[in-house]
Design an enzyme around this catalytic site. Structure first.
Site, PDB file in Angstrom:
ATOM      1  N   GLY A 189      -1.307  -6.886  -8.471  1.00  0.00           N
ATOM      2  CA  GLY A 189      -0.689  -6.120  -7.407  1.00  0.00           C
ATOM      3  C   GLY A 189       0.718  -6.617  -7.165  1.00  0.00           C
ATOM      4  O   GLY A 189       1.294  -7.376  -7.948  1.00  0.00           O
TER       5      GLY A 189
ATOM      6  N   ASP B 277      -1.281   1.365   4.875  1.00  0.00           N
ATOM      7  CA  ASP B 277      -1.056   1.594   3.439  1.00  0.00           C
ATOM      8  C   ASP B 277      -2.235   2.354   2.842  1.00  0.00           C
ATOM      9  O   ASP B 277      -2.711   2.025   1.763  1.00  0.00           O
ATOM     10  CB  ASP B 277      -0.850   0.263   2.716  1.00  0.00           C
ATOM     11  CG  ASP B 277      -0.247   0.464   1.316  1.00  0.00           C
ATOM     12  OD1 ASP B 277       0.374   1.518   1.091  1.00  0.00           O
ATOM     13  OD2 ASP B 277      -0.392  -0.425   0.471  1.00  0.00           O
TER      14      ASP B 277
END
Length: 680
Positions: free
Chosen positions: A20, A134
């Site tokens: 990520g 998010d």
């Protein structure tokens, strides 16, 4: 991080499964509870970044507060050797983005089933005063049974903390960004609801509602353009379901669902027959009456301008009062004093006038001077506009690599920012080329430790996996995850190398009792060079292993030679042929006659003289031969014939090697010759 490494003495790294923005994710195994886990480890280059560390710790804190079947569970949070890591529930599936890419858009019933789970999880977060901020398909995991798990609370914050904003930082993915976030306002629970509406749109259509060439252009569309109608491209979707999207993605937060539960309840009924053709949703803000502002008249404007004009009265000089005590001398003295004061006042006025002149001249000079504005981190176009706004002209452009300033942004100016220059001067800009790209080489076959040291100095994050190899020497690189010749940014790139452990050593099995096929399979499995021969064996059945060159229990590596002897069974003895020549004697038969019989009544004298005379006859002897060999037995007649004289016969025998033959000869029923244990 290498496979096999243990964290906390409990979690064993199995393999790397993803990366990520600030962490790498590994498949691990909980050695105590014997279950697979997902381990998120903060990347090496973020360990000294306090903001990233705080965000990573916030994710752990946020997730541990939320226990819900549709939220990825967090089992453990710890640190080891400066490694910050979170141990989470492992989901055997994929994220919703990849699911949509593979499956395409989903049917309304299935989309509602998925969204119901997502809304249930987000509702719990909101009840705990946590905003995800998010929400996007990449952070929604789905397994093979269509069970949903929400993950990545890395930028989630409590509602009490949303008043704190980050300057020049846009959190969340722009395709799912609410209009208020795009305008720079703080996120609320309704910002999550907006993102959920976009996710529902993408599930039903297979694409996001707004897209563009840059993040800024997409963000602008979120608060400037209306939500596209999904029914224009997919008219089979009922209006009631589109209304859920429209209400969740209303531009004004007040027009959206108040809570996730409210949106969930609307989804639960939107496919009912009575709702399928309801009127399209219209935000309340669009239904309110438009207010027309009356333009101000010229008189009002003029009056307002006059009232706003501030007239400063001239500054008075404080004078001392003169008292006349005497009409004569004292009065004359008073006149002189007044003259002095008048001269003083005139001097002050003259000096003030001169000072005002110089001040006016200086201000005019200062008015022509311009301070170079701060255009750092701006793109070239924005920097040019900022310079033109203060009366400066864009000069020469030079470019250079810079790790701290993003690509195409201004690093510095010449003259420096804050310098005083004349209006109309040219200001040169130095534009960033971003971090200097590094061209990867072909590292296959090279020594891993040397490559590791060289690339770590360049700023790469290096990961290693390993396997046995008969072709690559131990410690050398078998393969790399990024092709040679690729240009990358070291600070943003994780390189993975597969490193050889050399030939794997195995323990040889005892192949006794293996068939030829089993031996061939075994040799093929371990890469052995096999040679098979055959031999007779009195103890091992035909087709089974008699012996092997590599003893059972010994060590070997792939490529070693193995010789195996397969039994042909007991060897059959050879047939031996030989003969014997034997003479069989003839024995005439004896005849005895009386005189009377022979002379038939002759005289007595002759009779007396021949009375005791014997004679022989020529009758043949009857011969029977018996033979014992591989083809005959003594109980069976081998040959049978008559002889009238001595006879020579040859007997042919066939026996197995190691055995013997026999024979017996009878003449007129009497054994005249025999022999046994005859061999060649």
């Amino acid at each position: 991080m290498e496979a096999g490494k243990k964290l906390g003495g409990r979690y064993k790294i199995v393999r790397h499964i993803g990366s990520g923005g600030m962490a790498n994710v590994y498949l691990g195994h909980d050695l105590i509870l014997d279950r697979p886990v997902a381990i998120k480890v903060l990347r090496f280059d973020f360990r000294n970044n306090t903001d990233a560390l705080r965000r990573f710790q916030r994710e752990a804190l946020s997730a541990t507060q939320l226990i819900h079947p549709n939220i990825v569970g967090v089992y453990d949070v710890d640190e080891e050797d400066e490694l910050q890591y979170i141990v989470m529930e492992f989901i055997d599936g994929t994220d919703l983005k990849k699911y949509i890419d593979i499956q395409g858009r989903v049917l309304p019933e299935k989309a509602i089933h998925i969204m119901h789970q997502v809304l249930s999880a987000v509702a719990l977060a909101h009840k705990n005063r946590i905003i995800h901020r998010d929400i996007k398909p990449q952070n929604i995991l789905i397994d093979n049974q269509d069970r949903i798990k929400i993950t990545d609370f890395g930028i989630a914050v409590a509602l009490s903390e949303t008043s704190i904003t980050q300057t020049n930082t846009l959190l969340g993915s722009v395709h799912y960004l609410s209009p208020e976030q795009a305008r720079g306002s703080m996120a609320t629970s309704k910002s999550d609801i907006y993102a959920l509406g976009v996710v529902l749109y993408e599930l039903l259509s297979g694409s996001v509602p707004f897209d563009g060439e840059s993040a800024v252009s997409v963000a602008l569309k979120h608060f400037q353009e209306p939500m596209p109608s999904i029914r224009e491209s997919h008219p089979e979707i009922p209006q009631s379901l589109e209304n859920v999207i429209l209400k969740a993605t209303a531009k004004e937060p007040l027009d959206r669902y108040a809570t996730c539960e409210e949106m969930m309840a609307d989804l639960d009924t939107c496919l009912r027959e009575e709702r399928r053709n309801e009127a399209p949703f219209m935000p309340v803000s669009l239904l309110q009456e438009t207010k027309v502002l009356t333009p101000l008249s010229a008189e009002v404007v003029a009056k307002a301008d006059i009232e706003k004009t501030i007239i400063s009265p001239p500054q008075s000089v404080k004078t001392e009062a003169i008292h006349e005590f005497e009409p004569g001398r004292e009065a004359a003295g008073g006149k002189k004093k007044r003259k002095k004061w008048l001269f003083f006042l005139f001097t002050v006025f003259l000096l003030s006038l001169i000072g005002s002149f110089f001040l006016f001249f200086y201000n005019n000079q200062e008015a022509d001077a311009v301070t170079v504005p701060d255009v750092s981190n701006m793109d070239q176009a924005s920097a040019r506009l900022a310079l033109e706004d203060v009366g400066l002209v864009l000069g020469n452009i030079t470019e250079e690599y810079n790790e701290e300033i993003e690509e195409d942004a201004v690093i510095e100016t010449s003259p420096k920012i804050g310098s005083s220059v004349a209006a109309g001067d040219e200001i040169d800009l130095i534009i960033s080329l971003g971090e200097e790209l590094f061209t990867l080489l072909d590292y296959e076959g090279q020594e891993y430790e040397r490559v590791f040291e060289d690339l770590r100095k360049e700023g790469f994050t290096i990961e290693r996996t390993h396997e046995f190899s008969s072709e690559v020497a131990e410690g050398n690189i078998i393969s790399q995850n990024i092709e040679p010749g690729t240009e990358v940014k070291p600070g943003e790139t994780t390189l993975s190398f597969l490193v050889s452990d050399g030939n794997e050593s195995y323990t040889m099995r005892d192949l006794s009792g293996y068939t030829r096929k089993s031996v061939e399979d075994y040799a093929g499995q371990y890469g052995l060079s096999l040679t098979i021969t055959e031999a007779y064996s009195d103890t091992i059945a035909a087709g089974l292993v008699v012996s092997q060159s590599l003893a059972g229990g010994s060590a070997f590596v792939s490529g070693d030679a193995l010789s195996v002897v397969i039994s042909k069974g007991p060897e059959e003895p050879q047939v031996v042929s030989f003969s014997r020549t034997i003479t069989i004697p003839y024995l005439p038969a004896a005849v005895s006659e009386s005189a009377s019989e022979s002379n038939n009544g002759q005289g007595s004298e002759n009779a007396n003289s021949n009375a005791n005379v014997s004679s022989t006859s020529n009758e043949p002897n009857h011969i029977v031969i018996y033979v014992q060999d591989e083809d005959h037995t003594l109980s069976d007649v081998f040959r049978e014939f008559d002889i009238s004289a001595d006879e020579v016969v040859t007997l042919n025998f066939r026996i197995l090697e190691g055995s013997s033959a026999s024979y017996r000869i009878e003449r007129d029923g009497e054994v005249i010759s025999e022999a046994s244990e005859l061999t060649q």
